[in-house]
Structures are given as C-alpha cells and as structure tokens.
Write an enzyme that holds these catalytic residues in place. Sequence first.
Site, PDB file in Angstrom:
ATOM      1  N   GLU A  97      23.536 -16.182  -2.926  1.00 26.88           N
ATOM      2  CA  GLU A  97      23.898 -16.512  -1.392  1.00 26.88           C
ATOM      3  C   GLU A  97      23.276 -17.946  -0.816  1.00 26.88           C
ATOM      4  OE1 GLU A  97      25.968 -17.008   1.525  1.00 26.88           O
ATOM      5  OE2 GLU A  97      24.087 -16.287   1.471  1.00 26.88           O
ATOM      6  N   GLY A 151       0.788  -0.943  -0.214  1.00 29.91           N
ATOM      7  CA  GLY A 151       0.229   0.355  -0.261  1.00 29.91           C
ATOM      8  C   GLY A 151       0.903   1.564   0.045  1.00 29.91           C
ATOM      9  N   GLU A 178      10.173 -10.379  10.968  1.00 28.45           N
ATOM     10  CA  GLU A 178      11.080  -8.945  10.138  1.00 28.45           C
ATOM     11  C   GLU A 178      11.294  -8.651   9.182  1.00 28.45           C
ATOM     12  OE1 GLU A 178      15.762 -10.572  10.730  1.00 28.45           O
ATOM     13  OE2 GLU A 178      15.125 -11.166   9.251  1.00 28.45           O
TER      14      GLU A 178
HETATM   15  P1  0O2 Z   1      15.837 -17.630   5.504  1.00 29.68           P
HETATM   16  O1  0O2 Z   1      16.132 -19.594   4.792  1.00 29.68           O
HETATM   17  O2  0O2 Z   1      15.721 -16.695   5.078  1.00 29.68           O
HETATM   18  O3  0O2 Z   1      14.918 -18.144   6.495  1.00 29.68           O
HETATM   19  P2  0O2 Z   1      22.127 -14.232  13.183  1.00 29.68           P
HETATM   20  O4  0O2 Z   1      22.492 -15.516  13.530  1.00 29.68           O
HETATM   21  O5  0O2 Z   1      22.753 -13.208  13.604  1.00 29.68           O
HETATM   22  O6  0O2 Z   1      23.249 -14.215  12.292  1.00 29.68           O
HETATM   23  P3  0O2 Z   1      19.621 -14.080  13.133  1.00 29.68           P
HETATM   24  O7  0O2 Z   1      19.372 -14.223  14.358  1.00 29.68           O
HETATM   25  O8  0O2 Z   1      18.752 -15.603  12.359  1.00 29.68           O
HETATM   26  O9  0O2 Z   1      20.894 -14.373  12.266  1.00 29.68           O
HETATM   27  O10 0O2 Z   1      18.882 -13.050  12.270  1.00 29.68           O
HETATM   28  P4  0O2 Z   1      20.059 -12.699  11.061  1.00 29.68           P
HETATM   29  O11 0O2 Z   1      21.123 -12.205  10.947  1.00 29.68           O
HETATM   30  O12 0O2 Z   1      18.460 -10.565  11.064  1.00 29.68           O
HETATM   31  O13 0O2 Z   1      18.877 -12.973   9.853  1.00 29.68           O
HETATM   32  C1  0O2 Z   1      17.163 -13.262   9.253  1.00 29.68           C
HETATM   33  C2  0O2 Z   1      17.838 -13.851   8.309  1.00 29.68           C
HETATM   34  O14 0O2 Z   1      18.368 -12.715   7.339  1.00 29.68           O
HETATM   35  C3  0O2 Z   1      18.403 -14.779   7.745  1.00 29.68           C
HETATM   36  O15 0O2 Z   1      16.878 -15.911   7.463  1.00 29.68           O
HETATM   37  C4  0O2 Z   1      18.499 -15.150   6.502  1.00 29.68           C
HETATM   38  O16 0O2 Z   1      17.024 -14.106   5.287  1.00 29.68           O
HETATM   39  C5  0O2 Z   1      18.865 -13.391   6.347  1.00 29.68           C
HETATM   40  N1  0O2 Z   1      20.200 -13.424   6.057  1.00 29.68           N
HETATM   41  C6  0O2 Z   1      21.398 -13.174   6.670  1.00 29.68           C
HETATM   42  N2  0O2 Z   1      22.546 -13.191   6.717  1.00 29.68           N
HETATM   43  C7  0O2 Z   1      23.094 -13.828   5.575  1.00 29.68           C
HETATM   44  C8  0O2 Z   1      24.045 -13.742   4.732  1.00 29.68           C
HETATM   45  O17 0O2 Z   1      24.930 -14.070   4.887  1.00 29.68           O
HETATM   46  N3  0O2 Z   1      23.365 -14.534   3.235  1.00 29.68           N
HETATM   47  C9  0O2 Z   1      21.919 -14.468   3.638  1.00 29.68           C
HETATM   48  N4  0O2 Z   1      21.354 -15.446   1.677  1.00 29.68           N
HETATM   49  N5  0O2 Z   1      20.817 -14.213   3.727  1.00 29.68           N
HETATM   50  C10 0O2 Z   1      21.005 -13.837   4.969  1.00 29.68           C
HETATM   51  P5  0O2 Z   1      17.440 -17.522   7.739  1.00 29.68           P
HETATM   52  O18 0O2 Z   1      16.308 -18.919   8.520  1.00 29.68           O
HETATM   53  O19 0O2 Z   1      19.183 -18.141   8.041  1.00 29.68           O
HETATM   54  O20 0O2 Z   1      17.071 -17.950   6.595  1.00 29.68           O
END
Ligand code: 0O2
Length: 205
Positions: free
Chosen positions: A153, A24, A138
């Site tokens: 990645e 929106g 998030e």
């Molecule tokens: P999916 O499959 O996307 O759901 P942290 O311990 O800080 O590294 P945390 O606590 O999960 O991680 O929080 P953060 O940093 O906010 O990361 C949450 C999401 O951010 C990830 O979810 C990814 O979507 C994205 N993300 C974070 N780091 C990376 C990275 O290095 N590469 C990519 N491609 N995405 C990233 P999930 O659960 O990992 O994955």
Amino acid sequence: MDNWDEFLSPYKQAVEELKVKLRGIRKQFTMNDDRSPIEFVTGRVKPVPSILDKMNKKKIRMDRLHCDMQDIAGLRMMCQFVDDIKKVVNIIRKRNDFRIVEEKDYISHKKPSGYRSYHVVIEYPVQTIQGERKILAEIQIRTLAMNFWATIEHSLNYKYNGDFPTEIQMRLQRAAEAAFRLDEEMSLIREEIQEAQKFFTKKKE
Ligand code: 0O2
C-alpha cells in the site's frame, strides 16, 4: 534547515542502537531454545524529502519538528502471529532504557485505509558529546501479513500520492481483508505450526 546531517545524527544513532537492542530480544529467546515472538526487526531514519513532505501535509513548523514528528526514527518488529504482538508490547513496556510516550492500537481500530499495526512512541536518550539528547522514535509492531499489505500500500501510495483510482482502492481494501483473514487462519493452526517449527529447528541442529 541548514544542516540536516547534524539534525538527523542523534536519530541515526538511536535507530542503530535500538536495532541492536530489539534484535537482542529475539536472540535471548532463541538462546533459551524458546520460540521468539519476534520474527525480524528493521529500522530507518525518515529520508529528508519524506520529512519535508510530512511537514508540509501536517503543517509542522521547523522549530517543532523534534516534538511534532514522532517517526523520524522508526523501528519495525515483525511477528508471525497476532498474539505475539501483545507479548512484544509487554516486553517493551517493561524496559527501562526508554520511556513510552504514546501507544496507538491500529489493530483493534484499523485505519480507514485498511492499515493495521501497533505503534509505540518512545522517548529515547541518546548520549552525545554535548550530553544526553532525548529523541522520539516510533516502534511499529505488526504481523508478516500486516507488513506485506502495508509495504504494498505504501509503494502504491507513493505512486498515486494517496489519490488511488477506484479499482486500486477496492483491491487494496480486499487485500486488507485477505491479510486479516490470513492472520486469523494462522492463529487457528498456530499450535500445529509451532510444533512443526520446533521439530524443524531441532532437525537443523
Ligand atoms: P513512512 O514513509 O512510513 O515514514 P496520522 O495523522 O495519525 O494518520 P501520524 O501522526 O504520522 O499519522 O502517525 P501514525 O498514524 O502513527 O503513522 C505513522 C506511520 O505509520 C506512517 O508514516 C506509516 O509508516 C504508518 N502508517 C500509518 N497509516 C498508514 C497507512 O494507511 N498505510 C501504510 N502503508 N502505512 C501507514 P509515514 O510518515 O506516513 O510514512
């Protein structure tokens, strides 16, 4: 967990509602003939195998899942330019239909992987027949170049389970640098691009 459908139901509702709300914002900009800082919005509920995988990796207990996993409900807002990200974050900060719990700036402080994005964790009230349920969601705000890199990645990560061969690791680092430079170059000719886009939109009408 006995019933994932029941547990995930408010998350599904939140993602659907937030997709409409965040899309929106873009609609309001285009309706006013203004350039939108938002290119497009996507949303998803984390699939159960990914939830279980993350619980395992981060040692999250089932009874803490709702508060220790902040991205079961996930939204992504894609922007053309890095400067648009700030604008979008400011719009989000002004809203009163949810509360910001945390902000993570992986743009000023990129992750060691090369990942860049701005994350806003919100507490969103979902109305259910049992009453209001506050859930965490998030919102990831990033440019198209950051999104391209993260998507590639992420799929490679899935294939190699985080354990990249050295060659791939090096290429991903170089690709992250290239995406960063692409964002910089686009920012430098931003006004030129925006003028062309205005002209193009007018011509289409
Ligand atoms: P999916 O499959 O996307 O759901 P942290 O311990 O800080 O590294 P945390 O606590 O999960 O991680 O929080 P953060 O940093 O906010 O990361 C949450 C999401 O951010 C990830 O979810 C990814 O979507 C994205 N993300 C974070 N780091 C990376 C990275 O290095 N590469 C990519 N491609 N995405 C990233 P999930 O659960 O990992 O994955």
